[in-house]
Structure formats: structure tokens, C-alpha cells
Design a protein around this motif. Structure first.
Motif, short mmCIF file in Angstrom:
data_model
loop_
_atom_site.label_atom_id
_atom_site.label_comp_id
_atom_site.label_asym_id
_atom_site.label_seq_id
_atom_site.Cartn_x
_atom_site.Cartn_y
_atom_site.Cartn_z
N GLU A 56 0.79 -1.23 0.00
CA GLU A 56 0.00 0.00 0.00
C GLU A 56 0.82 1.29 0.00
O GLU A 56 0.26 2.36 -0.16
CB GLU A 56 -0.93 0.01 1.23
CG GLU A 56 -1.77 -1.24 1.44
CD GLU A 56 -2.95 -1.36 0.50
OE1 GLU A 56 -2.74 -1.19 -0.72
OE2 GLU A 56 -4.07 -1.61 0.99
N CYS A 57 2.13 1.19 0.22
CA CYS A 57 2.96 2.39 0.36
C CYS A 57 2.81 3.32 -0.85
O CYS A 57 2.81 2.87 -2.00
CB CYS A 57 4.42 1.98 0.54
SG CYS A 57 5.54 3.40 0.66
N GLU A 58 2.70 4.59 -0.58
CA GLU A 58 2.57 5.57 -1.68
C GLU A 58 3.85 5.66 -2.50
O GLU A 58 3.84 6.03 -3.66
CB GLU A 58 2.25 6.96 -1.10
CG GLU A 58 0.84 7.07 -0.56
CD GLU A 58 0.58 8.37 0.18
OE1 GLU A 58 1.48 9.26 0.16
OE2 GLU A 58 -0.49 8.50 0.78
N ARG A 59 4.98 5.36 -1.87
CA ARG A 59 6.27 5.55 -2.58
C ARG A 59 6.79 4.27 -3.23
O ARG A 59 7.66 4.34 -4.09
CB ARG A 59 7.31 6.09 -1.59
CG ARG A 59 6.87 7.39 -0.96
CD ARG A 59 8.02 8.21 -0.42
NE ARG A 59 7.53 9.49 0.06
CZ ARG A 59 7.20 9.75 1.33
NH1 ARG A 59 7.36 8.83 2.25
NH2 ARG A 59 6.73 10.93 1.67
N PHE A 74 8.79 -0.55 1.94
CA PHE A 74 7.83 0.52 2.27
C PHE A 74 8.60 1.68 2.89
O PHE A 74 9.71 1.48 3.39
CB PHE A 74 6.76 0.01 3.23
CG PHE A 74 7.33 -0.56 4.50
CD1 PHE A 74 7.61 0.25 5.60
CD2 PHE A 74 7.62 -1.92 4.60
CE1 PHE A 74 8.16 -0.27 6.76
CE2 PHE A 74 8.18 -2.45 5.76
CZ PHE A 74 8.44 -1.62 6.84
N CYS A 75 8.02 2.88 2.83
CA CYS A 75 8.76 4.04 3.33
C CYS A 75 8.56 4.23 4.83
O CYS A 75 9.42 4.75 5.52
CB CYS A 75 8.36 5.31 2.57
SG CYS A 75 6.72 5.94 3.02
N GLY A 76 7.41 3.81 5.35
CA GLY A 76 7.13 3.96 6.78
C GLY A 76 6.66 5.34 7.18
O GLY A 76 6.28 5.55 8.34
N THR A 77 6.68 6.30 6.26
CA THR A 77 6.32 7.67 6.64
C THR A 77 5.14 8.25 5.87
O THR A 77 4.59 9.26 6.26
CB THR A 77 7.53 8.62 6.46
OG1 THR A 77 8.00 8.50 5.12
CG2 THR A 77 8.66 8.27 7.42
N CYS A 78 4.74 7.61 4.77
CA CYS A 78 3.61 8.18 4.01
C CYS A 78 2.30 7.94 4.78
O CYS A 78 2.26 7.20 5.75
CB CYS A 78 3.55 7.56 2.60
SG CYS A 78 2.98 5.85 2.57
N ARG A 79 1.22 8.55 4.27
CA ARG A 79 -0.07 8.46 4.97
C ARG A 79 -0.60 7.02 5.00
O ARG A 79 -1.32 6.64 5.90
CB ARG A 79 -1.11 9.36 4.27
CG ARG A 79 -1.01 10.82 4.68
CD ARG A 79 -1.66 11.07 6.04
NE ARG A 79 -3.12 11.03 5.99
CZ ARG A 79 -3.88 10.69 7.03
NH1 ARG A 79 -3.34 10.31 8.16
NH2 ARG A 79 -5.19 10.70 6.90
N ASN A 80 -0.28 6.25 3.98
CA ASN A 80 -0.72 4.85 4.00
C ASN A 80 0.07 4.05 5.03
O ASN A 80 -0.49 3.35 5.87
CB ASN A 80 -0.61 4.23 2.61
CG ASN A 80 -1.72 4.73 1.68
OD1 ASN A 80 -2.71 5.30 2.15
ND2 ASN A 80 -1.56 4.52 0.39
N CYS A 81 1.40 4.16 4.98
CA CYS A 81 2.24 3.41 5.92
C CYS A 81 1.91 3.76 7.37
O CYS A 81 1.74 2.87 8.21
CB CYS A 81 3.73 3.71 5.68
SG CYS A 81 4.40 2.88 4.22
N THR A 82 1.82 5.05 7.68
CA THR A 82 1.64 5.44 9.09
C THR A 82 0.29 4.96 9.61
O THR A 82 0.19 4.50 10.76
CB THR A 82 1.77 6.96 9.29
OG1 THR A 82 0.94 7.62 8.35
CG2 THR A 82 3.21 7.41 9.10
ZN ZN Z 1 4.87 4.51 2.62
#
Ligand code: ZN
Length: 376
Positions: A56-59, A74-82
Motif C-alpha cells: 500500500e505504500c505511496e512511494r 515501504f517508506c514507513g512515513t507516508c499516509r498509508n504506511c503510518t
Molecule cells: Zn509509505
């Protein structure tokens, strides 16, 4: 789960299985119906969330494996990850959902199932209390929502955290597992694949997580928790039962403190007569949040001791509390199988009493008295 991994690198163990799943995601081939199987503490739920974040990660970051495969990350910081990571504290989220249901009118309560959702496209189905089964209403919600297109992420993800299904719930899931909608992923977690209906198993891909071998676990601890002595490391490796995440976070000092009190219980059951050490100990267990945590630790330590006594009683040697093996062996020789069994059952009673908010030290004292009686 207090420390949630911020990358796949922090998910220890089962490298092969994890990379295979990540490369499937990168290739857009993650099976839509997936079983993740493994022992308690192997990190099944953590891994399911990490995979969900990778989906689901945006990046959509990618890493390259040693064998040149592309691995989803995953980036862990986008709105989906968080938002997805907010589900990591699953027990808290479930408690919130149960509490919200308690507030409802009786008529609504009956039809409300416990679900956890911290992202609009990710739905988590935990076992629904008090029976702790996956229920029909939960599965119906899953089926319903699986047919909607995702709104804020590339896919709809459903994580079923237990394989204890009500029969109708399991049967109603079959068709969706067989032909899941193109944008839906269903991840089913289980400690034991054979607990699942063959009709469910045959419709899913299976990814198996194993426990880390003891020597790998000790090596990991030596590297990551160098403050722990070799002797404690061996104990910790056993206590965490091959679950790396658990071992790295395990508060050994708190466990040993709780276990010291738990041993007072067991010794008290062995010797009739002076019970003052027991009462002095249970006196320190009070109501309130702090008392509850302390009691939870005590009961866990007691469960672990009783399991070891049971193992020794049946002639097995692979106990967890190896540093107190001599005393446990003595208990195993003194207690009958019936006594140990009764003690384990009694422990369940104390736990459900705690959920009903009985005065903590009263139910502990009652349990101690019952254990004593069971010894004779
Ligand atoms: Zn992300």
C-alpha cells in the motif's frame, strides 16, 4: 509489540520466506489468498502488516536482493504506511473496539463484530470475544468490502489473525478465497495449518515461518543485546521460544521478578503450614493499572513455570526456565499430574476473574488456596 520494525531488515529470522513474499509483491504476484503459518511469537502479524505496507505504500520503494531479485519495501512515513502501522498495537486496538461495543444498546451490541481498521482499505479481523472465534458477521463484512475498489491505496487487504473460525464463518469464506476480487488480498494467520479446514487450505498459498534455532537466537542476542550475560542469554533464548522480535524486547529483569513471586505460589502449594510469605507477596498486588500489569506478569510467569513442571513430569527436558531447573524438577517429582492440570485450569479462572475486575489480591489468594487443596 512495543517496537514495530521500521524496515524489513528489522524483521529477524525467516529471511527466505520473507524475501520470497517481498519479491512476489514487487512482481505484482502476491497470492490473493495467503496463509502465513508459524509458532506463536514468530512474527506472523508483524509480517502481515509489513507486507500490507509494502503493498500500500505511496512511494513503493524497491530493494535488490543478493540474487538480483527486486524486493518490495515501504517508506514507513507516508499516509498509508503510518495509518497501517497504527494497527501494530493490536491488543490495544481490539480493546478499544470491544469497549466501543460495550457502550452500545443491547440490540446493536448483538450485531456488532469486533474489527480493527486504521486505514480505510485495510481491515483486520481478530478473534471476537468472549468466545474468541472468527465469526460469521466478521467474514460477511470482509466479503462485502472485498468487492469495493480500494479508495486510498492500491489494494484492499484483509488480515484474519486467528484460524479459530465458527463453522459457518469458515464456510462462508470459501468462495471469496477461491475467487478473490482482483484488488483484494486476504492474509490468514495460523499457528497450525492443520487446524484449518482442508477446503480453506487448498484455496490458499502457504508461507511458513519457523522459530529461530537456539544457537542463532543466542548469536542474535549476543550481537543486539550485548549487555546481557551469556547465561542470561541462554535463558532468554529459551523463554522467547525462537521468536526473535520477542527476545529482543524481552524485559528479563521484570520476568525474573515476577517469577520470584510465582515460585512463592508454587512453594506454598507444596508445604502446608506457614503461609505468611504468600500473603506478604499477594498483599503487594493491588488494584489499578499498575497492579494489573504486575498481576499479568505474575500469571504469565506462573504459566511458564507450570508448563515446565508438566514437561519435566512427563519426562521431557526441553524446559524454558533452565536456570531454576533443579527446583522445578523437585516440584515435578512432588506433584501429581492431576495437581498440575488443576493448577493450570485455576490459572485460567484467575485470568477471567481479572477481566471481570475482581479484586486482584483476593482472587490471587483464592487461587493459592485452591492450588494448595489440589496438592493433596
Ligand atoms: Zn509509505
Amino acid at each position: 509489540m512495543s517496537v514495530f520494525p521500521s524496515s524489513f531488515d528489522q524483521f529477524y529470522g525467516n529471511r527466505h520466506a520473507v524475501e520470497s513474499l517481498r519479491s512476489s509483491i514487487a512482481a505484482g504476484r502476491l497470492p490473493h489468498s495467503l496463509i502465513v503459518a508459524g509458532p506463536r511469537g514468530a512474527g506472523k502479524f508483524t509480517l502481515a502488516l509489513l507486507l500490507t505496507m509494502a503493498l500500500e505504500c505511496e512511494r513503493q520503494p524497491r530493494e535488490i536482493a543478493v540474487d538480483a531479485r527486486s524486493l518490495a519495501s515501504f517508506c514507513g512515513t507516508c499516509r498509508n504506511c503510518t495509518r497501517i502501522a497504527e494497527s501494530a498495537a493490536l491488543d490495544e486496538r481490539v480493546e478499544e473496539a470491544v469497549a466501543a461495543r460495550e457502550e452500545m444498546r443491547d440490540a446493536d451490541k448483538k450485531d456488532t463484530r469486533v474489527l480493527v481498521q486504521t486505514h480505510p482499505d485495510v481491515l483486520i479481523l481478530p478473534p471476537d470475544p468472549p468466545q474468541l472465534l472468527i465469526k460469521l458477521g466478521q467474514v460477511r463484512t470482509l466479503i462485502d468490502r472485498a468487492h469495493y475498489v480500494p479508495t486510498e491505496a492500491p489494494a484492499k487487504v484483509f488480515i484474519i489473525t486467528s484460524s479459530s473460525f465458527m463453522k459457518e464463518a469458515a464456510n462462508s469464506l470459501l468462495k471469496t478465497l477461491e475467487e478473490p476480487p482482483a484488488s483484494a488480498h486476504i492474509i490468514l494467520l495460523t499457528e497450525n495449518v492443520s487446524e484449518l479446514l482442508p477446503t480453506i487450505r487448498s484455496r490458499c498459498a502457504i508461507s511458513r515461518l519457523g522459530a529461530l534455532p537456539m544457537k542463532d537466537m543466542e548469536a542474535l542476542l549476543a550481537e543486539r543485546r550485548p549487555e546481557i550475560s551469556p547465561k542470561e542469554r541462554t535463558l532468554l533464548a529459551r523463554l522467547s521460544e525462537g521468536a526473535a522480535g520477542r527476545a529482543l524486547q524481552f524485559d528479563l529483569a521484570a520476568y525474573v521478578t515476577a517469577r520470584t513471586d510465582a515460585l512463592i505460589f508454587v512453594r506454598n502449594a507444596m508445604q502446608a503450614g506457614d503461609h505468611s510469605p504468600l500473603f506478604r507477596m499477594t498483599e503487594t498486588y493491588r488494584a489499578g493499572a499498575e497492579g494489573q500489569t504486575k498481576t499479568t506478569h505474575l500469571l504469565r510467569a506462573l504459566a511458564s513455570i507450570l508448563e515446565d513442571i508438566l514437561l519435566l513430569h512427563s519426562g521431557a527436558e526441553n524446559i524454558r526456565n533452565i536456570d531454576i531447573a533443579a527446583e522445578l524438577r523437585q516440584f515435578a517429582e512432588s506433584f501429581s499430574f492431576e495437581w498440575i492440570e488443576a493448577a493450570v485450569h485455576g490459572l485460567d479462572g484467575v485470568q477471567s476473574g481479572m477481566r471481570r475486575n475482581l479484586l486482584r489480591n483476593v482472587s490471587l489468594d483464592a487461587y493459592a488456596a485452591a492450588m494448595e487443596g489440589a496438592g493433596r
